[in-house]
Design a protein around this motif. Sequence first.
Motif, mmCIF file in Angstrom:
data_model
loop_
_atom_site.group_PDB
_atom_site.id
_atom_site.type_symbol
_atom_site.label_atom_id
_atom_site.label_comp_id
_atom_site.label_asym_id
_atom_site.label_seq_id
_atom_site.Cartn_x
_atom_site.Cartn_y
_atom_site.Cartn_z
ATOM 1 N N UNK A 196 0.841 -1.203 0.000
ATOM 2 C CA UNK A 196 0.000 0.000 0.000
ATOM 3 C C UNK A 196 0.876 1.254 0.000
ATOM 4 N N UNK A 197 1.865 1.293 0.895
ATOM 5 C CA UNK A 197 2.737 2.461 0.976
ATOM 6 C C UNK A 197 3.568 2.596 -0.303
ATOM 7 N N UNK A 198 4.085 1.485 -0.797
ATOM 8 C CA UNK A 198 4.951 1.525 -1.976
ATOM 9 C C UNK A 198 4.206 1.943 -3.235
ATOM 10 N N UNK A 199 3.056 1.331 -3.463
ATOM 11 C CA UNK A 199 2.381 1.513 -4.747
ATOM 12 C C UNK A 199 1.266 2.558 -4.739
ATOM 13 N N UNK A 200 0.685 2.825 -3.585
ATOM 14 C CA UNK A 200 -0.424 3.769 -3.515
ATOM 15 C C UNK A 200 0.018 5.087 -2.885
ATOM 16 N N UNK A 201 0.485 5.023 -1.646
ATOM 17 C CA UNK A 201 0.861 6.253 -0.943
ATOM 18 C C UNK A 201 1.960 7.012 -1.676
ATOM 19 N N UNK A 202 2.957 6.272 -2.195
ATOM 20 C CA UNK A 202 4.079 6.912 -2.879
ATOM 21 C C UNK A 202 4.091 6.632 -4.382
ATOM 22 N N UNK A 203 2.979 6.109 -4.883
ATOM 23 C CA UNK A 203 2.799 6.006 -6.328
ATOM 24 C C UNK A 203 3.857 5.219 -7.072
ATOM 25 N N UNK A 204 4.437 4.199 -6.431
ATOM 26 C CA UNK A 204 5.417 3.364 -7.107
ATOM 27 C C UNK A 204 6.830 3.930 -7.135
ATOM 28 N N UNK A 205 7.062 5.043 -6.435
ATOM 29 C CA UNK A 205 8.404 5.632 -6.369
ATOM 30 C C UNK A 205 9.136 5.034 -5.174
ATOM 31 N N UNK A 206 10.260 4.367 -5.410
ATOM 32 C CA UNK A 206 10.945 3.699 -4.302
ATOM 33 C C UNK A 206 11.856 4.661 -3.532
ATOM 34 N N UNK B 183 9.642 5.849 5.429
ATOM 35 C CA UNK B 183 9.921 5.006 6.591
ATOM 36 C C UNK B 183 9.062 5.406 7.790
ATOM 37 N N UNK B 184 8.704 6.693 7.883
ATOM 38 C CA UNK B 184 7.820 7.137 8.963
ATOM 39 C C UNK B 184 6.384 6.689 8.726
ATOM 40 N N UNK B 185 5.966 6.691 7.486
ATOM 41 C CA UNK B 185 4.585 6.360 7.134
ATOM 42 C C UNK B 185 4.317 4.864 7.242
ATOM 43 N N UNK B 186 5.286 4.051 6.884
ATOM 44 C CA UNK B 186 5.078 2.604 6.841
ATOM 45 C C UNK B 186 4.541 2.029 8.157
ATOM 46 N N UNK B 187 5.134 2.323 9.334
ATOM 47 C CA UNK B 187 4.591 1.757 10.575
ATOM 48 C C UNK B 187 3.168 2.219 10.876
ATOM 49 N N UNK B 188 2.831 3.431 10.449
ATOM 50 C CA UNK B 188 1.475 3.944 10.666
ATOM 51 C C UNK B 188 0.470 3.147 9.845
ATOM 52 N N UNK B 189 0.772 2.952 8.568
ATOM 53 C CA UNK B 189 -0.134 2.206 7.701
ATOM 54 C C UNK B 189 -0.188 0.739 8.125
ATOM 55 N N UNK B 190 0.912 0.242 8.629
ATOM 56 C CA UNK B 190 0.919 -1.137 9.107
ATOM 57 C C UNK B 190 -0.078 -1.308 10.260
ATOM 58 N N UNK B 191 -0.125 -0.337 11.177
ATOM 59 C CA UNK B 191 -1.091 -0.409 12.272
ATOM 60 C C UNK B 191 -2.518 -0.319 11.751
ATOM 61 N N UNK B 192 -2.742 0.526 10.769
ATOM 62 C CA UNK B 192 -4.075 0.654 10.194
ATOM 63 C C UNK B 192 -4.498 -0.630 9.483
ATOM 64 N N UNK B 193 -3.568 -1.252 8.775
ATOM 65 C CA UNK B 193 -3.894 -2.493 8.073
ATOM 66 C C UNK B 193 -4.135 -3.644 9.049
ATOM 67 N N UNK B 194 -3.413 -3.663 10.142
ATOM 68 C CA UNK B 194 -3.685 -4.688 11.159
ATOM 69 C C UNK B 194 -5.088 -4.501 11.718
ATOM 70 N N UNK B 195 -5.468 -3.254 11.955
ATOM 71 C CA UNK B 195 -6.818 -2.974 12.434
ATOM 72 C C UNK B 195 -7.857 -3.385 11.404
ATOM 73 N N UNK B 196 -7.588 -3.113 10.125
ATOM 74 C CA UNK B 196 -8.494 -3.555 9.064
ATOM 75 C C UNK B 196 -8.660 -5.065 9.087
#
Length: 293
Positions: free
Chosen positions: A94-104, A117-130
């Motif tokens: 999600x972070x790689x392809x959506x949040x940052x549009x495929x830019x590594x 790197x700051x965003x990844x742990x946040x989205x990880x918590x949201x995805x666990x909740x999902x």
Amino acid sequence: MREHRGAAHDRRTDRPLDAEAGLRADLRADCGECFGLCCVALPFSRSADFPTDKRAGTACANLRTDFRCGIHDRLRQEGFTGCTVYDCFGAGQKVSQVTFGGEDWRSGPPERARLMFDVFPVVRQLHELLRYLDEALTLPAARPVHADVRRALDGTERLTRLTPQELAELDVGAHRQSANVLLLRTSDLVRAGAGRGKKKDRRGADLVGARLRGADLRGASLRGACLIAADLTGADLRGADLIGADLRDAELTDADLTGAFFLTQPQLNAARGGAGTRLPGTVTRPGHWTPKD
């Protein structure tokens, strides 16, 4: 992100389901669509789970230029057990392809890498909740709260699609706390119909090394319980709530987890089991366990 063609779809979300575990495929890691974020963003320390130290934001020495792990097929043998029990719940892609549009993170400025790197742990918590909210919608006993759970799931989905800057500033803890009220209510409803008699409340219990061989834990709340190295051989865990339970090295040989809920694959991967371990359909039997007959 590549489309999951030909996969079965969740009728509630029209999202692809994982063929093995019956879960939404977008809530399971797809490392081929991720830029190795867990191998860079997260730190680890020399321990029983890792053979060395690594700082957050520093790439693991085993990460290849194509963002794949160079020792993926022998992580346990090399001492990286911690990697084998980690799951981003689909946050990486999600972070790689959506949040940052495929830019590594390698090809851009350092500021973008740090933000990723700051965003990844946040989205990880949201995805666990999902993951938990999505499972709650599959539990018939929780039907009285399904409408509220659906709203919470939709709201969480929207949060995962915020801009990188918004995600970095998100108070994800407050959102999780709000959703947890629904998950607790779900737990009460489901456990009320599991087995007979008074349901055991072992929330947050210290059960390290506990001798629970053959224990009747039907409908028990084991939310956040520490079950490290506990002996649960032959235990009856049908209908138990296992959200957040620490099952590292717990012995689940011949245990019955049929109908246990909020059990995730990382929890199961950290435990030990065998051919006689009975599992709910939301998880798959770990490859390092004794094969099922």
